[in-house]
Design a protein around this motif. Structure first.
Motif, short mmCIF file in Angstrom:
data_model
loop_
_atom_site.label_atom_id
_atom_site.label_comp_id
_atom_site.label_asym_id
_atom_site.label_seq_id
_atom_site.Cartn_x
_atom_site.Cartn_y
_atom_site.Cartn_z
N PRO A 293 41.11 35.65 29.75
CA PRO A 293 41.57 35.86 31.13
C PRO A 293 41.63 34.53 31.90
O PRO A 293 40.82 33.62 31.65
N ALA A 294 42.56 34.45 32.82
CA ALA A 294 42.64 33.30 33.74
C ALA A 294 41.75 33.62 34.94
O ALA A 294 41.93 34.65 35.60
N VAL A 295 40.78 32.76 35.21
CA VAL A 295 39.82 32.98 36.30
C VAL A 295 39.98 31.85 37.32
O VAL A 295 40.03 30.67 36.95
N THR A 296 40.03 32.23 38.59
CA THR A 296 40.11 31.24 39.67
C THR A 296 39.12 31.62 40.76
O THR A 296 39.18 32.73 41.30
N ILE A 297 38.20 30.71 41.07
CA ILE A 297 37.28 30.93 42.19
C ILE A 297 38.05 30.64 43.47
O ILE A 297 38.59 29.54 43.64
N THR A 298 38.14 31.63 44.36
CA THR A 298 38.90 31.48 45.60
C THR A 298 38.01 31.18 46.81
O THR A 298 38.49 30.71 47.82
N ALA A 299 36.72 31.47 46.71
CA ALA A 299 35.78 31.16 47.79
C ALA A 299 34.37 31.12 47.22
O ALA A 299 34.05 31.91 46.34
N SER B 150 23.47 33.09 53.35
CA SER B 150 24.25 34.05 52.58
C SER B 150 25.68 33.51 52.40
O SER B 150 26.30 33.08 53.37
N ILE B 151 26.17 33.56 51.17
CA ILE B 151 27.48 33.00 50.83
C ILE B 151 28.32 34.09 50.15
O ILE B 151 27.83 34.79 49.27
N LEU B 152 29.59 34.19 50.54
CA LEU B 152 30.52 35.09 49.87
C LEU B 152 31.19 34.31 48.74
O LEU B 152 31.80 33.26 48.97
N PHE B 153 31.05 34.80 47.51
CA PHE B 153 31.72 34.24 46.35
C PHE B 153 32.84 35.19 45.96
O PHE B 153 32.62 36.39 45.81
N SER B 154 34.06 34.66 45.78
CA SER B 154 35.22 35.48 45.43
C SER B 154 36.02 34.80 44.32
O SER B 154 36.09 33.57 44.27
N CYS B 155 36.61 35.64 43.47
CA CYS B 155 37.46 35.10 42.41
C CYS B 155 38.58 36.08 42.09
O CYS B 155 38.53 37.25 42.49
N THR B 156 39.58 35.58 41.38
CA THR B 156 40.58 36.43 40.76
C THR B 156 40.44 36.26 39.26
O THR B 156 40.10 35.16 38.78
N ALA B 157 40.63 37.34 38.51
CA ALA B 157 40.54 37.28 37.05
C ALA B 157 41.63 38.18 36.47
O ALA B 157 41.62 39.39 36.65
N THR B 158 42.57 37.54 35.78
CA THR B 158 43.72 38.27 35.22
C THR B 158 43.87 37.94 33.75
O THR B 158 43.91 36.77 33.36
N ASP B 159 43.96 38.98 32.94
CA ASP B 159 44.17 38.81 31.51
C ASP B 159 45.67 38.81 31.24
O ASP B 159 46.40 39.67 31.76
N PRO B 160 46.18 37.87 30.42
CA PRO B 160 47.62 37.81 30.18
C PRO B 160 48.19 39.06 29.53
O PRO B 160 49.37 39.36 29.69
N GLN B 161 47.36 39.82 28.81
CA GLN B 161 47.87 41.01 28.15
C GLN B 161 47.47 42.30 28.86
O GLN B 161 48.22 43.26 28.84
N ASP B 162 46.27 42.31 29.47
CA ASP B 162 45.76 43.55 30.07
C ASP B 162 45.87 43.61 31.59
O ASP B 162 45.59 44.64 32.18
N GLY B 163 46.21 42.51 32.24
CA GLY B 163 46.29 42.49 33.70
C GLY B 163 44.92 42.19 34.33
O GLY B 163 44.11 41.46 33.76
N ALA B 164 44.68 42.78 35.49
CA ALA B 164 43.44 42.51 36.23
C ALA B 164 42.21 42.92 35.42
O ALA B 164 42.18 43.99 34.81
N VAL B 165 41.21 42.05 35.40
CA VAL B 165 39.96 42.33 34.69
C VAL B 165 39.09 43.23 35.56
O VAL B 165 39.02 43.05 36.78
#
Length: 168
Positions: A21-27, A39-54
């Motif tokens: 999966p392609a992972v990108t930390i956005t915050a 307190s910190i908000l951690f956010s990411c996007t994670a998308t698999d090239p074959q399956d879509g959103a993880v």
């Protein structure tokens, strides 16, 4: 030997999911600084090239200084150790392929406020019947000036009043 789709074992293996999966930390942004314990908000996007959103359950967060932080694309956490943390978000797809992204953030020490008593002067002498005026201030590195009722005056643990000026 070909299967029902006419593929050989070598062709089937090539068609298997081998991409992570392609992972990108956005915050937060890399290089950000926070007060120790904030307190910190951690956010990411994670998308698999074959399956879509993880799935959220397959996304984990960790700190090289504090270990596991949480599970899911968005987590809230307060890091307790001062210093530079390498934060890693990892996502694993249904076939066990893992992708990750990392950033460095700095946790600044939470220093105690600097308290200054301007009056009375140190070692001053007063008779029991004398009214005494206390004048002071406090400055916190993270929060700035401490004002009003947050500035407390105590005499041997007994409250005398609050604020920058207190008279007895």
């Amino acid at each position: 030997l070909e299967d029902q789709q006419g593929q050989t074992p070598l062709q089937r293996k090539a068609a298997e999911d081998v991409l992570a999966p392609a992972v990108t930390i956005t915050a937060p942004g890399g290089g950000a600084s926070f007060a120790q314990g904030q307190s910190i908000l951690f956010s990411c996007t994670a998308t698999d090239p074959q399956d879509g959103a993880v799935n959220n359950a397959d996304i984990t967060w960790s700190s090289d200084l504090e270990g596991p932080l949480g599970i899911g694309a968005d987590i809230q956490n307060a890091l307790l150790l001062a210093g530079v943390h390498t934060i890693t978000c990892s996502a694993t797809d249904a076939d066990g392929n893992t992708g990750s992204d990392s950033i460095d953030i700095t946790m600044l020490p939470n220093f105690p406020p600097v308290v200054t008593i301007a009056a009375p002067a140190d070692e001053s002498f007063f008779l029991p019947s004398t009214s005494i005026t206390f004048l002071g201030s406090a400055l916190d590195a993270e929060d700035g000036a401490i004002l009003g009722t947050d500035l407390q005056w105590l005499d041997n643990g007994v409250a005398m009043g609050s604020g920058a000026v207190v008279s007895t």
